[in-house]
Design a protein around this motif. Structure first.
Motif, mmCIF file in Angstrom:
data_model
loop_
_atom_site.group_PDB
_atom_site.id
_atom_site.type_symbol
_atom_site.label_atom_id
_atom_site.label_comp_id
_atom_site.label_asym_id
_atom_site.label_seq_id
_atom_site.Cartn_x
_atom_site.Cartn_y
_atom_site.Cartn_z
ATOM 1 N N VAL A 13 6.269 9.442 -19.762
ATOM 2 C CA VAL A 13 7.985 9.632 -19.220
ATOM 3 C C VAL A 13 8.462 8.261 -19.439
ATOM 4 O O VAL A 13 8.258 7.223 -19.017
ATOM 5 N N THR A 14 10.075 8.356 -19.864
ATOM 6 C CA THR A 14 10.786 7.264 -20.047
ATOM 7 C C THR A 14 11.777 7.357 -19.050
ATOM 8 O O THR A 14 12.283 8.279 -18.644
ATOM 9 N N SER A 15 12.190 6.263 -18.612
ATOM 10 C CA SER A 15 13.140 6.473 -17.415
ATOM 11 C C SER A 15 14.129 5.095 -17.338
ATOM 12 O O SER A 15 13.927 4.069 -17.913
ATOM 13 N N VAL A 91 8.443 13.029 -21.898
ATOM 14 C CA VAL A 91 9.537 13.345 -21.410
ATOM 15 C C VAL A 91 10.279 12.276 -21.504
ATOM 16 O O VAL A 91 10.195 11.075 -20.727
ATOM 17 N N PHE A 92 11.592 12.516 -22.117
ATOM 18 C CA PHE A 92 12.631 11.237 -22.346
ATOM 19 C C PHE A 92 13.614 11.333 -21.500
ATOM 20 O O PHE A 92 14.623 12.057 -21.887
ATOM 21 N N VAL A 93 13.603 10.642 -20.323
ATOM 22 C CA VAL A 93 14.640 10.820 -19.459
ATOM 23 C C VAL A 93 15.507 9.644 -19.369
ATOM 24 O O VAL A 93 16.736 9.558 -18.976
ATOM 25 N N VAL A 96 18.904 5.519 -23.218
ATOM 26 C CA VAL A 96 18.533 4.368 -23.830
ATOM 27 C C VAL A 96 19.989 4.091 -24.759
ATOM 28 O O VAL A 96 21.007 4.834 -24.897
ATOM 29 N N ALA A 97 20.172 2.634 -24.886
ATOM 30 C CA ALA A 97 21.593 2.466 -25.416
ATOM 31 C C ALA A 97 21.274 2.899 -26.776
ATOM 32 O O ALA A 97 20.775 2.647 -27.595
ATOM 33 N N ASP A 98 22.687 3.228 -27.170
ATOM 34 C CA ASP A 98 22.792 3.732 -28.571
ATOM 35 C C ASP A 98 22.840 2.594 -29.715
ATOM 36 O O ASP A 98 22.361 2.674 -30.696
ATOM 37 N N VAL A 143 9.869 16.931 -24.374
ATOM 38 C CA VAL A 143 11.169 17.309 -23.660
ATOM 39 C C VAL A 143 12.248 16.035 -23.697
ATOM 40 O O VAL A 143 11.881 14.780 -23.463
ATOM 41 N N GLY A 144 13.534 16.428 -23.981
ATOM 42 C CA GLY A 144 14.692 15.473 -23.877
ATOM 43 C C GLY A 144 15.675 15.739 -23.017
ATOM 44 O O GLY A 144 15.518 16.948 -22.138
ATOM 45 N N PHE A 145 16.406 14.882 -22.596
ATOM 46 C CA PHE A 145 17.355 15.219 -21.592
ATOM 47 C C PHE A 145 18.794 14.919 -22.410
ATOM 48 O O PHE A 145 18.849 14.214 -23.704
ATOM 49 N N ALA A 147 22.790 14.193 -21.518
ATOM 50 C CA ALA A 147 23.890 13.790 -20.662
ATOM 51 C C ALA A 147 25.062 13.916 -21.223
ATOM 52 O O ALA A 147 25.363 13.139 -22.335
ATOM 53 N N GLU A 148 25.792 14.898 -21.018
ATOM 54 C CA GLU A 148 27.016 15.112 -21.938
ATOM 55 C C GLU A 148 28.316 15.268 -20.991
ATOM 56 O O GLU A 148 28.123 15.635 -19.800
ATOM 57 N N THR A 149 29.522 14.999 -21.572
ATOM 58 C CA THR A 149 30.716 15.158 -20.515
ATOM 59 C C THR A 149 31.528 16.473 -21.332
ATOM 60 O O THR A 149 32.183 16.967 -20.553
ATOM 61 N N LYS A 162 17.389 18.646 -34.334
ATOM 62 C CA LYS A 162 17.512 17.041 -34.786
ATOM 63 C C LYS A 162 16.607 16.271 -33.877
ATOM 64 O O LYS A 162 15.999 15.643 -34.730
ATOM 65 N N LYS A 163 16.017 16.229 -33.019
ATOM 66 C CA LYS A 163 15.174 15.340 -32.314
ATOM 67 C C LYS A 163 13.450 15.970 -32.160
ATOM 68 O O LYS A 163 12.819 15.268 -31.721
ATOM 69 N N GLY A 164 13.555 17.157 -32.706
ATOM 70 C CA GLY A 164 12.197 17.722 -32.551
ATOM 71 C C GLY A 164 11.629 17.960 -31.440
ATOM 72 O O GLY A 164 10.471 17.673 -31.154
HETATM 73 O O1 C5P Z 1 21.293 11.670 -28.473
HETATM 74 P P1 C5P Z 1 21.622 11.512 -26.819
HETATM 75 O O2 C5P Z 1 21.281 9.934 -26.508
HETATM 76 O O3 C5P Z 1 22.236 12.214 -26.106
HETATM 77 O O4 C5P Z 1 19.892 12.027 -26.401
HETATM 78 C C1 C5P Z 1 19.326 11.784 -25.167
HETATM 79 C C2 C5P Z 1 17.937 12.159 -25.143
HETATM 80 O O5 C5P Z 1 17.403 11.331 -26.137
HETATM 81 C C3 C5P Z 1 17.438 11.799 -24.157
HETATM 82 O O6 C5P Z 1 16.233 12.412 -23.775
HETATM 83 C C4 C5P Z 1 16.841 10.284 -24.164
HETATM 84 O O7 C5P Z 1 16.059 9.711 -23.725
HETATM 85 C C5 C5P Z 1 16.563 10.371 -25.762
HETATM 86 N N1 C5P Z 1 17.105 9.067 -26.584
HETATM 87 C C6 C5P Z 1 15.937 8.273 -26.937
HETATM 88 N N2 C5P Z 1 16.230 7.162 -27.670
HETATM 89 C C7 C5P Z 1 17.548 6.861 -28.167
HETATM 90 C C8 C5P Z 1 18.536 7.772 -27.643
HETATM 91 C C9 C5P Z 1 18.186 8.734 -26.853
HETATM 92 O O8 C5P Z 1 14.616 8.250 -26.722
HETATM 93 N N3 C5P Z 1 17.979 5.835 -28.948
#
Ligand code: C5P
Length: 228
Positions: A13-15, A91-93, A96-98, A143-145, A147-149, A162-164
């Motif tokens: 799990v990432t958090s 599970v990727f919660v 993460v900074a883009d 599993v991904g999360f 967060a959208e507006t 896109k993320k598989g």
């Molecule tokens: O593309 P976006 O940031 O909205 O995607 C969100 C999902 O992708 C979350 O599950 C987040 O943990 C994961 N993520 C990631 N690495 C990144 C960006 C997002 O694992 N650089």
């Protein structure tokens, strides 16, 4: 006692947020508290899983019964996650900074009278989820999360392929999401939708602990049919 449906399962799990350094004293960050990811790690452990939590910098305690690794940057988080493969689920919660700065300064950037602010060059961070979703050692369940507006469901559906990922837990982090004070990010409550190839499931507004417990049950259900 109740049988533990996730006994023998290894789950990553990432958090939390990531911190991306600008110089030795400054960084870029976001408002993620780690509450949802940490609660999920705890809920999965309660169901018997061997949980490995990769946490960015947060103010909350490591969950009991979970192996926690602390990281700061997106690239450190990616390295930690990949070193934990193989796993049954991931599970990727984490939020993460883009982007990160194109090379953090070794010395503190000085404010020089008359020179104005520095121009920060940004480069894209690796997408940790997409990397694992397309990995040779891809876990059975990813599993991904999201967060959208805006356009929450459309964006979540696009992220699946896109993320598989097998499913995306979509939440509305806009100010008018109706989840108040503090909203979803940093707050204690969450309203999510589970987006998968088979459609969308709407969950009611719940505490982050309750969302975690339900998600852990869903993950246990999905892993039930695979061989330990
Ligand atoms: O593309 P976006 O940031 O909205 O995607 C969100 C999902 O992708 C979350 O599950 C987040 O943990 C994961 N993520 C990631 N690495 C990144 C960006 C997002 O694992 N650089």
């Amino acid at each position: 006692s109740r049988p533990k449906p996730l006994a023998g399962r290894k789950i990553i799990v990432t958090s939390g947020p990531t911190h991306e350094p600008i110089d030795p004293v400054r960084y870029l960050a976001n408002r993620s508290s780690g509450k949802q990811g940490h609660s999920l790690a705890a809920a999965l452990a309660k169901l018997g899983a061997e949980v490995h939590l990769v946490s960015g910098p947060v103010a909350i305690a490591d969950p009991a019964g979970v192996a926690t690794v602390h990281v700061e940057t997106a690239r450190q988080m990616q390295a930690a996650v990949e070193s934990l493969l193989p796993a049954d689920a991931a599970v990727f919660v984490a939020a993460v900074a883009d982007w990160r700065t194109a090379g953090s300064a070794e010395e503190k950037i000085k404010k020089v009278a008359g020179e104005g602010p520095p121009a920060l060059q940004m480069v894209e961070n690796p997408d940790i989820l997409a990397g694992v979703g397309h990995h040779a050692k891809r876990p059975y369940l990813v599993v991904g999360f999201a967060a959208e507006t805006q356009d929450i469901l459309k964006n979540a559906a696009a992220k699946l392929s896109k993320k598989g990922a097998d499913f995306i837990v979509a939440n509305d982090v806009s100010q008018d999401s109706g989840i108040g004070p503090g909203g979803v990010m940093g707050g204690d409550r969450n309203r999510v939708r589970i987006v998968s190839k088979s459609g969308v499931e709407e969950w009611p507004e719940l505490s982050k602990e309750a969302v975690a417990a339900r998600l852990a049950e869903l993950i246990a259900e999905r892993l039930k049919t695979t061989v330990v």
